[in-house]
Design an enzyme around this catalytic site. Structure first.
Site, mmCIF file in Angstrom:
data_model
loop_
_atom_site.group_PDB
_atom_site.id
_atom_site.type_symbol
_atom_site.label_atom_id
_atom_site.label_comp_id
_atom_site.label_asym_id
_atom_site.label_seq_id
_atom_site.Cartn_x
_atom_site.Cartn_y
_atom_site.Cartn_z
ATOM 1 N N GLU A 50 0.813 -1.225 0.000
ATOM 2 C CA GLU A 50 0.000 0.000 0.000
ATOM 3 C C GLU A 50 0.841 1.268 0.000
ATOM 4 O OE1 GLU A 50 -0.433 -2.635 1.941
ATOM 5 O OE2 GLU A 50 -2.522 -3.311 1.799
ATOM 6 N N PHE A 112 -11.053 -6.852 14.615
ATOM 7 C CA PHE A 112 -10.013 -7.352 13.702
ATOM 8 C C PHE A 112 -9.663 -6.277 12.665
ATOM 9 C CE2 PHE A 112 -8.966 -9.666 9.696
ATOM 10 C CZ PHE A 112 -7.724 -10.120 10.105
ATOM 11 N N GLN A 113 -8.405 -5.980 12.554
ATOM 12 C CA GLN A 113 -7.862 -4.981 11.631
ATOM 13 C C GLN A 113 -8.465 -3.595 11.830
ATOM 14 O OE1 GLN A 113 -7.899 -6.785 7.650
ATOM 15 N NE2 GLN A 113 -5.896 -7.662 8.118
ATOM 16 N N LYS A 162 -17.319 -0.408 6.786
ATOM 17 C CA LYS A 162 -17.810 -1.454 5.893
ATOM 18 C C LYS A 162 -19.329 -1.345 5.721
ATOM 19 C CE LYS A 162 -16.956 -6.323 4.998
ATOM 20 N NZ LYS A 162 -16.311 -7.561 5.442
#
Ligand code: FAD
Ligand code: TPP
Length: 570
Positions: A50, A112-113, A162
């Protein structure tokens, strides 16, 4: 019209005129990736890291003057972007980075993340957003583009949860228009300030224009030329200003600062007036600020008021876009004859001739300066050169003569090793018909060389000159000059760059002799795909002149005379 948040992202990018995005997928950005196929007018370039995506967006922006776009997932995808965002911030490059974020209900739960990427990037973005609702996406994207490119350009990050990507909202492009006045505060210097500036300009006997990156960002290349020619004022370039004023122009003195030409630094120290055009008096430019241009009044033309009086006191400050300020000043600028001042500067070049490449004996040794000088001649100065950071970067600035803006792309403010290869990929997408050359050290190349795979996958035609000196050269130089030649942690054991490149299915050559340089450059240029040329140069050559950290601008270390070419000759 109803759309998912994911569709709104691409719809908005498309309407902003985006044709290329550089990215890497992952869970939190997957809804956006899933919708990408509906937007065939946007080409997604799959990077290998990235950081590479952000440098590609940055290289794209610097080569084109448009906004570059990078995309990543949450957590490690987002944190991998940090170096590229900071690089763009320090050099005022307009990029928009879009990251996925965990679902809005999970925020703050160490999901998570999950990382707080807006918190992490707060000091290195011009602005950033956390978007948790699909209906906010269009307004935020439009505003982000406006902020990235207006005023002093810079990076903007948009973190989109999300669930915001997955949910459905009404898409109304027109209603999402940002209020323009909000981003372009109408600051303008008072007429009396213009008059004070003109008085200083018209009566100065030994003025110097300090030409910076702001000229290129403002699109003021023709105005600066008209100004310099009308007033007969010589022009010194910052590293990022290179290309803003033609190198071949008789008024162009060359680069100023730590590794600037000696006569340029002397001229600045002797000047009675400095005209700072779109430059920010970086410490690499001024040397010790206490003794900087002691006899000169300073006029600073700057779009960002925060830069005025930050490092150097300005006697007159004209805040605004350089192009419009120069247009306003030009009618009042008197035709100037500063031939005496110019001949004084030209006379001072004589003693510097020893550093001129033409005067280095051809003793079979291969010097980086020769490689770059030959590259300049062979490409007719018409290539877009993207450099990494280190000695090779300075030699490029000294020996490749740039006549056009957007033709040198380099990380100046952050000095980010690993910038060149990915930035060149972005530049190639921005200028597909342009000849793009990477000039990179053997150290920096290894930081992002995984992007060779991106080059291969995208079937790009980029030429790469590795200036291979077997050291982290610029650090080795500091060790040689200031740390008793104790080369701790700077010698490099390199892979065979030719074999490595061939593993990616790309062409490669190795050059060790001076007379092989021109044929190798010619063969590389004739080949229709990417070629990596591994130039094995003198290992202990140094960049001269050099203003040591903390020294005044005129206190330069010069190439020893009689000529000592490298530390090993001493
Ligand atoms: C190893 C190394 C060595 C270096 N050595 C040197 C050296 O010897 N000499 C040198 O010059 N640099 C050197 N640099 C680079 C240096 O660190 C700075 O990046 C560089 O000097 C900054 O140039 P600048 O001020 O023109 O550009 P920027 O830092 O990009 O600043 C541009 C300025 O223009 C303003 N601006 C933007 N848009 C407009 C507009 N439309 N109108 C008006 N103003 C505008 C901005 O607000 C900003 O203040 C070196 C870097 C490295 C990594
Ligand atoms: C990411 C990063 N890490 C460390 C540095 C410090 N640094 C500046 S120049 C340099 C050496 C560069 O070596 P190389 O890429 O081989 O180029 P050369 O100087 O030999 O031309 C280093 C380590 C940096 N600028 N960027």
């Amino acid at each position: 019209m109803k759309k998912t948040g994911a569709e709104i992202i691409w719809e908005c990018l498309s309407r902003e005129g985006v044709t290329h995005v550089f990215g890497y997928p992952g869970g939190a950005i997957l809804p956006a990736y899933d919708a990408l196929g509906k937007y065939p007018n946007i080409r997604h370039v799959l990077v290998r890291h990235e950081q590479g995506a952000t440098h590609m967006a940055d290289g794209y922006a610097r080569a084109s003057g448009r906004v570059g776009v990078a995309v990543a997932t949450s957590g490690p995808g987002a944190t991998n972007m940090v170096t590229g965002i900071a690089t763009a911030m320090l050099d005022s490059s307009p990029i928009v980075c879009i990251t996925g974020q965990v679902g809005s209900k999970l925020i703050g739960s160490d999901a998570f993340q999950e990382v707080d990427i807006t918190g992490i990037t707060l000091p290195i973005t011009k602005h950033n957003y956390l978007v948790t609702r699909a209906e906010d996406i269009a307004g935020v994207i439009r505003e982000a583009f406006e902020i990235a490119k207006s005023g002093r350009p810079g990076p903007v990050l948009i973190d989109i949860t999300k669930d915001a990507q997955q949910s459905i909202a009404a898409f109304e492009w027109d209603k999402a228009t940002p209020p323009p006045a909000h981003f372009r505060p109408a600051r303008r210097a008072a007429p009396a300030e213009y008059q004070r500036a003109l008085d200083l300009i018209n009566y100065a006997k030994s003025p110097v224009i300090l030409a910076g990156h702001g000229i290129i960002l403002s699109g003021a290349v023709s105005e600066i030329r008209e100004f310099a020619e009308k007033a007969g004022i010589p022009v010194a370039m910052t590293l990022l200003g290179i290309g803003a004023f033609p190198a071949s122009h008789p008024l162009n003195l060359g680069m100023m600062g730590m590794h600037g030409e000696a006569w340029v630094n002397h001229a600045i120290q002797e000047a009675d007036l400095l005209l700072a055009f779109g430059m920010r008096f970086d410490d690499r430019v001024t040397g010790n600020i206490k003794n900087y241009a002691p006899n000169a009044k300073k006029i600073h033309i700057e779009i960002d008021a925060a830069e005025v009086n930050k490092n150097v006191h300005a006697d007159v400050a004209l805040i605004g876009d350089l192009k419009s300020v120069l247009r306003e000043l030009l009618p009042g600028v008197k035709q100037g004859d500063r031939a005496h001042w110019m001949s004084h500067i030209n006379a001072s070049k004589g003693e510097c001739a020893v550093r001129d490449i033409q005067n280095l004996p051809d003793n079979g040794h291969l010097y980086a300066a020769h490689v770059i000088n030959d590259l300049w001649r062979e490409t007719g100065g018409n290539a877009v050169v993207v450099t990494d950071v280190g000695q090779h970067q300075m030699w490029e600035a000294q020996y490749y003569k740039h006549d056009c803006p957007h033709s040198l792309i380099t990380s100046g403010g952050l000095g980010t090793m690993g910038f060149a290869l990915p930035a060149a990929i972005g530049a190639k997408f921005a200028r597909p018909d342009g000849e793009v050359w990477v000039v990179v050290g053997d150290g920096g190349f290894q930081m992002t060389m995984a992007e060779l795979a991106t080059i291969a996958q995208e079937n790009l035609n980029i030429k790469v000159a590795i200036i291979n000196n077997g050291y982290l050269g610029m650090v080795r130089q500091w060790q040689e000059f200031f740390y008793g030649r104790r080369y701790e942690a700077t010698p490099l054991l390199n892979p065979d760059f030719e074999i490595l490149t061939k593993a990616y299915g790309l062409h490669a050559m190795t050059v060790t002799e001076r007379d092989e340089v021109v044929p190798a450059v010619r063969r590389a240029r004739e080949h229709r795909g990417t070629v990596v040329v591994n130039f094995c140069v003198e290992q202990e050559d140094s960049v001269f002149p050099m203003v040591p950290a903390g020294a005044s601008l005129h206190e330069m270390i010069r190439r020893p005379s009689p000529l000592v070419e490298t530390a090993s000759d001493a």
